[in-house]
Design a protein around this motif. Structure first.
Motif, short mmCIF file in Angstrom:
data_model
loop_
_atom_site.label_atom_id
_atom_site.label_comp_id
_atom_site.label_asym_id
_atom_site.label_seq_id
_atom_site.Cartn_x
_atom_site.Cartn_y
_atom_site.Cartn_z
N ALA A 80 13.76 35.99 -45.58
CA ALA A 80 13.67 35.17 -46.78
C ALA A 80 14.35 35.83 -47.98
O ALA A 80 14.24 37.03 -48.19
CB ALA A 80 12.21 34.90 -47.11
N ASP A 81 15.08 35.01 -48.72
CA ASP A 81 15.69 35.40 -50.00
C ASP A 81 14.96 34.65 -51.11
O ASP A 81 14.65 33.47 -50.94
CB ASP A 81 17.16 34.98 -50.07
CG ASP A 81 18.08 35.78 -49.18
OD1 ASP A 81 17.70 36.88 -48.76
OD2 ASP A 81 19.17 35.28 -48.90
N ALA A 82 14.75 35.30 -52.24
CA ALA A 82 14.22 34.62 -53.41
C ALA A 82 15.31 33.71 -53.95
O ALA A 82 16.47 34.12 -54.06
CB ALA A 82 13.81 35.63 -54.47
N ARG A 83 14.99 32.48 -54.24
CA ARG A 83 16.00 31.53 -54.69
C ARG A 83 15.84 31.16 -56.16
O ARG A 83 16.73 31.35 -56.95
CB ARG A 83 15.96 30.25 -53.84
CG ARG A 83 16.35 30.49 -52.42
CD ARG A 83 17.78 30.94 -52.35
NE ARG A 83 18.15 31.16 -50.95
CZ ARG A 83 19.19 31.82 -50.57
NH1 ARG A 83 19.99 32.35 -51.44
NH2 ARG A 83 19.44 31.99 -49.30
N THR A 84 14.70 30.58 -56.51
CA THR A 84 14.52 30.06 -57.87
C THR A 84 13.04 29.95 -58.17
O THR A 84 12.20 30.43 -57.42
CB THR A 84 15.25 28.70 -58.02
OG1 THR A 84 15.24 28.32 -59.39
CG2 THR A 84 14.62 27.62 -57.16
N VAL A 85 12.73 29.29 -59.27
CA VAL A 85 11.35 29.05 -59.69
C VAL A 85 10.90 27.71 -59.11
O VAL A 85 11.68 26.77 -59.04
CB VAL A 85 11.28 29.02 -61.24
CG1 VAL A 85 9.94 28.53 -61.72
CG2 VAL A 85 11.60 30.38 -61.80
N ASN A 86 9.65 27.62 -58.73
CA ASN A 86 9.07 26.38 -58.24
C ASN A 86 8.78 25.46 -59.43
O ASN A 86 7.64 25.09 -59.69
CB ASN A 86 7.80 26.67 -57.43
CG ASN A 86 7.19 25.44 -56.82
OD1 ASN A 86 7.80 24.38 -56.78
ND2 ASN A 86 5.97 25.59 -56.32
N ALA A 87 9.82 25.07 -60.16
CA ALA A 87 9.66 24.31 -61.40
C ALA A 87 9.03 22.95 -61.17
O ALA A 87 8.17 22.52 -61.95
CB ALA A 87 11.00 24.16 -62.11
N GLU A 88 9.41 22.27 -60.12
CA GLU A 88 8.84 20.95 -59.85
C GLU A 88 7.34 21.06 -59.57
O GLU A 88 6.55 20.27 -60.06
CB GLU A 88 9.56 20.27 -58.68
CG GLU A 88 9.03 18.89 -58.38
CD GLU A 88 9.15 17.92 -59.55
OE1 GLU A 88 8.30 17.01 -59.64
OE2 GLU A 88 10.09 18.06 -60.37
N GLY A 89 6.97 22.04 -58.78
CA GLY A 89 5.55 22.27 -58.52
C GLY A 89 4.77 22.58 -59.79
O GLY A 89 3.64 22.12 -59.98
N LEU A 90 5.38 23.35 -60.68
CA LEU A 90 4.72 23.68 -61.94
C LEU A 90 4.55 22.44 -62.82
O LEU A 90 3.50 22.23 -63.42
CB LEU A 90 5.49 24.77 -62.68
CG LEU A 90 5.61 26.11 -61.95
CD1 LEU A 90 6.43 27.09 -62.77
CD2 LEU A 90 4.26 26.68 -61.60
N ARG A 91 5.58 21.62 -62.89
CA ARG A 91 5.48 20.38 -63.66
C ARG A 91 4.37 19.48 -63.11
O ARG A 91 3.60 18.90 -63.85
CB ARG A 91 6.81 19.64 -63.68
CG ARG A 91 7.81 20.21 -64.68
CD ARG A 91 9.02 19.30 -64.86
NE ARG A 91 9.93 19.38 -63.72
CZ ARG A 91 10.85 20.32 -63.57
NH1 ARG A 91 10.98 21.27 -64.47
NH2 ARG A 91 11.64 20.33 -62.52
N ARG A 92 4.31 19.37 -61.79
CA ARG A 92 3.27 18.55 -61.16
C ARG A 92 1.87 19.08 -61.43
O ARG A 92 0.91 18.32 -61.43
CB ARG A 92 3.50 18.48 -59.65
CG ARG A 92 4.69 17.66 -59.26
CD ARG A 92 4.89 17.66 -57.77
NE ARG A 92 6.11 16.93 -57.41
CZ ARG A 92 6.56 16.83 -56.18
NH1 ARG A 92 5.92 17.41 -55.18
NH2 ARG A 92 7.67 16.15 -55.95
N ARG A 93 1.76 20.37 -61.68
CA ARG A 93 0.47 20.99 -61.98
C ARG A 93 0.17 20.98 -63.48
O ARG A 93 -0.80 21.57 -63.92
CB ARG A 93 0.42 22.40 -61.44
CG ARG A 93 0.35 22.44 -59.93
CD ARG A 93 0.36 23.86 -59.40
NE ARG A 93 0.27 23.89 -57.97
CZ ARG A 93 1.31 23.83 -57.14
NH1 ARG A 93 2.53 23.74 -57.62
NH2 ARG A 93 1.15 23.86 -55.84
#
Length: 119
Positions: free
Chosen positions: A36-49
Motif C-alpha cells: 500500500a502507498d499513501a495516496r490522499t486524504v479521505n475528504a469525501e468521508g470527512l464531508r459525509r461525517r
C-alpha cells in the motif's frame, strides 16, 4: 485489503480494494496498492461525517506535512502540532493524529511509493 498482524488503521482512513498493508495507516489517509502507498486524504468521508471545510483543510495540511514535504516523521509531528494553533477547530483532529503517530512501532507508517517509515 490484507493487513499484517498487529498493525493499526487510524480513524477515518480508507483502503482501496486489494491493498496490502505492511505498516500502520494514519487517521484520515487513503491508501492503495501492493504494498500500500499513501495516496490522499479521505475528504469525501470527512464531508459525509460533517467535518467543516476548515477541519478538512487542517487534515489536508497534516497530510501535506506527513507525505508531501519530505519531512522525517519527527519533523512532521512538529509541523502537525503547529496546525492546532492555526486552526483551533481542528485541535481534536490534530490530537488524534499525534496520538496515533506517538504509537508507531517498528513497521512505521504507510508512506508514498510503498516505503514504510518510522524515522
Amino acid at each position: 485489503t490484507v493487513v499484517r498482524q498487529f498493525l493499526r488503521l487510524g480513524a477515518h482512513s480508507f483502503t482501496a480494494m486489494c491493498s496490502l498493508l505492511f505498516a500502520d495507516l494514519p487517521p484520515f489517509v487513503t491508501c492503495e496498492g501492493q504494498p500500500a502507498d499513501a495516496r490522499t486524504v479521505n475528504a469525501e468521508g470527512l464531508r459525509r461525517r460533517g467535518f467543516s471545510p476548515a477541519r478538512v483543510a487542517a487534515v489536508r495540511a497534516m497530510h501535506k506535512a506527513l507525505y508531501r514535504e519530505g519531512l522525517t516523521l519527527e519533523a512532521a509531528k512538529q509541523r502537525i502540532a503547529e496546525i492546532a494553533a492555526a486552526t483551533p477547530e481542528a485541535e481534536p483532529d490534530v490530537e488524534m493524529m499525534l496520538g496515533f503517530l506517538a504509537g508507531v512501532g517498528k513497521a512505521g507508517i504507510v508512506r508514498r511509493r510503498g516505503r514504510a517509515s518510522s524515522e
